[in-house]
Design a protein around this motif. Structure first.
Motif, PDB file in Angstrom:
ATOM      1  N   LEU A  41      77.906   9.810  77.825  1.00 56.35           N
ATOM      2  CA  LEU A  41      76.916   8.898  77.261  1.00 56.35           C
ATOM      3  C   LEU A  41      77.513   7.499  77.312  1.00 56.35           C
ATOM      4  CD1 LEU A  41      74.163   8.731  75.656  1.00 56.35           C
ATOM      5  CD2 LEU A  41      75.572   8.750  73.610  1.00 56.35           C
ATOM      6  N   VAL A  42      76.734   6.531  77.741  1.00 53.72           N
ATOM      7  CA  VAL A  42      77.184   5.144  77.768  1.00 53.72           C
ATOM      8  C   VAL A  42      76.491   4.411  76.631  1.00 53.72           C
ATOM      9  CG1 VAL A  42      77.301   3.008  79.102  1.00 53.72           C
ATOM     10  CG2 VAL A  42      77.509   5.217  80.259  1.00 53.72           C
ATOM     11  N   ALA A  43      77.286   3.828  75.755  1.00 53.81           N
ATOM     12  CA  ALA A  43      76.746   3.075  74.622  1.00 53.81           C
ATOM     13  C   ALA A  43      77.638   1.865  74.363  1.00 53.81           C
ATOM     14  CB  ALA A  43      76.681   3.954  73.381  1.00 53.81           C
ATOM     15  N   ASN A  44      77.028   0.754  74.078  1.00 46.78           N
ATOM     16  CA  ASN A  44      77.777  -0.477  73.796  1.00 46.78           C
ATOM     17  C   ASN A  44      78.770  -0.793  74.909  1.00 46.78           C
ATOM     18  OD1 ASN A  44      76.466  -0.750  71.319  1.00 46.78           O
ATOM     19  ND2 ASN A  44      77.971   0.547  70.309  1.00 46.78           N
ATOM     20  N   ASP A  45      78.325  -0.592  76.169  1.00 46.89           N
ATOM     21  CA  ASP A  45      79.156  -0.856  77.348  1.00 46.89           C
ATOM     22  C   ASP A  45      80.436  -0.027  77.389  1.00 46.89           C
ATOM     23  OD1 ASP A  45      77.355  -2.740  78.396  1.00 46.89           O
ATOM     24  OD2 ASP A  45      78.181  -4.297  77.100  1.00 46.89           O
ATOM     25  N   ASP A  47      81.943   4.116  77.903  1.00 49.35           N
ATOM     26  CA  ASP A  47      81.655   5.499  78.284  1.00 49.35           C
ATOM     27  C   ASP A  47      82.199   6.440  77.222  1.00 49.35           C
ATOM     28  OD1 ASP A  47      80.578   4.556  80.584  1.00 49.35           O
ATOM     29  OD2 ASP A  47      82.096   5.374  81.916  1.00 49.35           O
ATOM     30  N   PHE A  48      81.397   7.424  76.859  1.00 51.74           N
ATOM     31  CA  PHE A  48      81.830   8.479  75.955  1.00 51.74           C
ATOM     32  C   PHE A  48      81.727   9.789  76.735  1.00 51.74           C
ATOM     33  CE2 PHE A  48      80.567   5.035  73.235  1.00 51.74           C
ATOM     34  CZ  PHE A  48      81.535   5.027  72.243  1.00 51.74           C
ATOM     35  N   ASP A  75      68.311   2.384  70.938  1.00 50.42           N
ATOM     36  CA  ASP A  75      68.279   1.833  72.293  1.00 50.42           C
ATOM     37  C   ASP A  75      67.718   2.893  73.236  1.00 50.42           C
ATOM     38  OD1 ASP A  75      68.646   0.112  74.434  1.00 50.42           O
ATOM     39  OD2 ASP A  75      70.786  -0.182  74.090  1.00 50.42           O
ATOM     40  N   GLU A  76      67.667   2.568  74.528  1.00 48.06           N
ATOM     41  CA  GLU A  76      67.294   3.549  75.551  1.00 48.06           C
ATOM     42  C   GLU A  76      68.565   4.076  76.178  1.00 48.06           C
ATOM     43  OE1 GLU A  76      65.456   3.263  79.937  1.00 48.06           O
ATOM     44  OE2 GLU A  76      64.012   2.804  78.350  1.00 48.06           O
ATOM     45  N   TYR A  77      68.660   5.404  76.340  1.00 49.76           N
ATOM     46  CA  TYR A  77      69.844   6.032  76.911  1.00 49.76           C
ATOM     47  C   TYR A  77      69.445   6.954  78.062  1.00 49.76           C
ATOM     48  CZ  TYR A  77      72.090   4.226  72.788  1.00 49.76           C
ATOM     49  OH  TYR A  77      72.559   3.380  71.817  1.00 49.76           O
ATOM     50  N   ASN A  78      70.261   6.957  79.100  1.00 53.37           N
ATOM     51  CA  ASN A  78      70.066   7.814  80.268  1.00 53.37           C
ATOM     52  C   ASN A  78      71.320   8.653  80.437  1.00 53.37           C
ATOM     53  OD1 ASN A  78      67.543   6.535  81.320  1.00 53.37           O
ATOM     54  ND2 ASN A  78      68.890   4.764  81.373  1.00 53.37           N
ATOM     55  N   VAL A  79      71.150   9.966  80.571  1.00 53.74           N
ATOM     56  CA  VAL A  79      72.289  10.862  80.750  1.00 53.74           C
ATOM     57  C   VAL A  79      71.953  11.832  81.880  1.00 53.74           C
ATOM     58  CG1 VAL A  79      73.684  12.681  79.686  1.00 53.74           C
ATOM     59  CG2 VAL A  79      73.047  10.673  78.359  1.00 53.74           C
ATOM     60  N   GLU A  80      72.948  12.114  82.733  1.00 57.30           N
ATOM     61  CA  GLU A  80      72.776  13.049  83.830  1.00 57.30           C
ATOM     62  C   GLU A  80      73.162  14.448  83.362  1.00 57.30           C
ATOM     63  OE1 GLU A  80      73.694  12.338  88.294  1.00 57.30           O
ATOM     64  OE2 GLU A  80      75.509  13.157  87.395  1.00 57.30           O
TER      65      GLU A  80
END
Length: 131
Positions: A41-45, A47-48, A75-80
């Motif tokens: 997950l990418v949050a606040n620039d 990577d987690f 926010d909007e989040y995109n995860v593969e």
């Protein structure tokens, strides 16, 4: 293995220890996704990586780490996510042959250009042929 990016929009911050739900896209269900898998997950620039996502009835659940020093912002989040089968859309759509923009100066020429487009759609299998 195939992968599909799911998107969710959160309307409130998630506190550490809660999870974010990524709803399944149209016509896909829980069994279409790998039951348990690590995701990033990418949050606040930042990577987690390695978050333990699970397939649940309402969508893919991604936990916001208990060890996080701050809440996950709205926010909007995109995860593969890994899927159990190749999706039948959008990456697998066959592209039809190139259709030049119409330069029609009259209705008859515009009709011919439009009919040429319909023919390409039928011939590519993206539209059923006339009964």
């Amino acid at each position: 293995m195939s992968y599909l990016v799911l998107t969710t929009v959160t309307t409130f911050p998630h506190t550490p220890g809660t999870y974010i739900v990524f709803p399944y896209p149209y016509a896909m269900k829980q069994s279409d996704f790998v039951a348990a898998q690590p995701v990033t997950l990418v949050a606040n620039d930042r990577d987690f990586p390695g978050l333990a996502a699970t397939a649940e009835a309402d969508g893919m659940h991604v936990p916001w780490p208990v060890t996080s020093p701050y809440p996950l912002p709205a926010d909007e989040y995109n995860v593969e996510f890994a899927t159990t089968a190749a999706p039948e859309f959008p990456d697998d759509v066959t592209q039809l042959p190139y259709q030049a923009p119409s330069s029609a100066a009259d209705v008859a020429t515009l009709q011919a250009d439009f009919n040429a487009l319909l023919t390409k759609l039928r011939n590519s299998g993206q539209m059923k042929k006339a009964p």
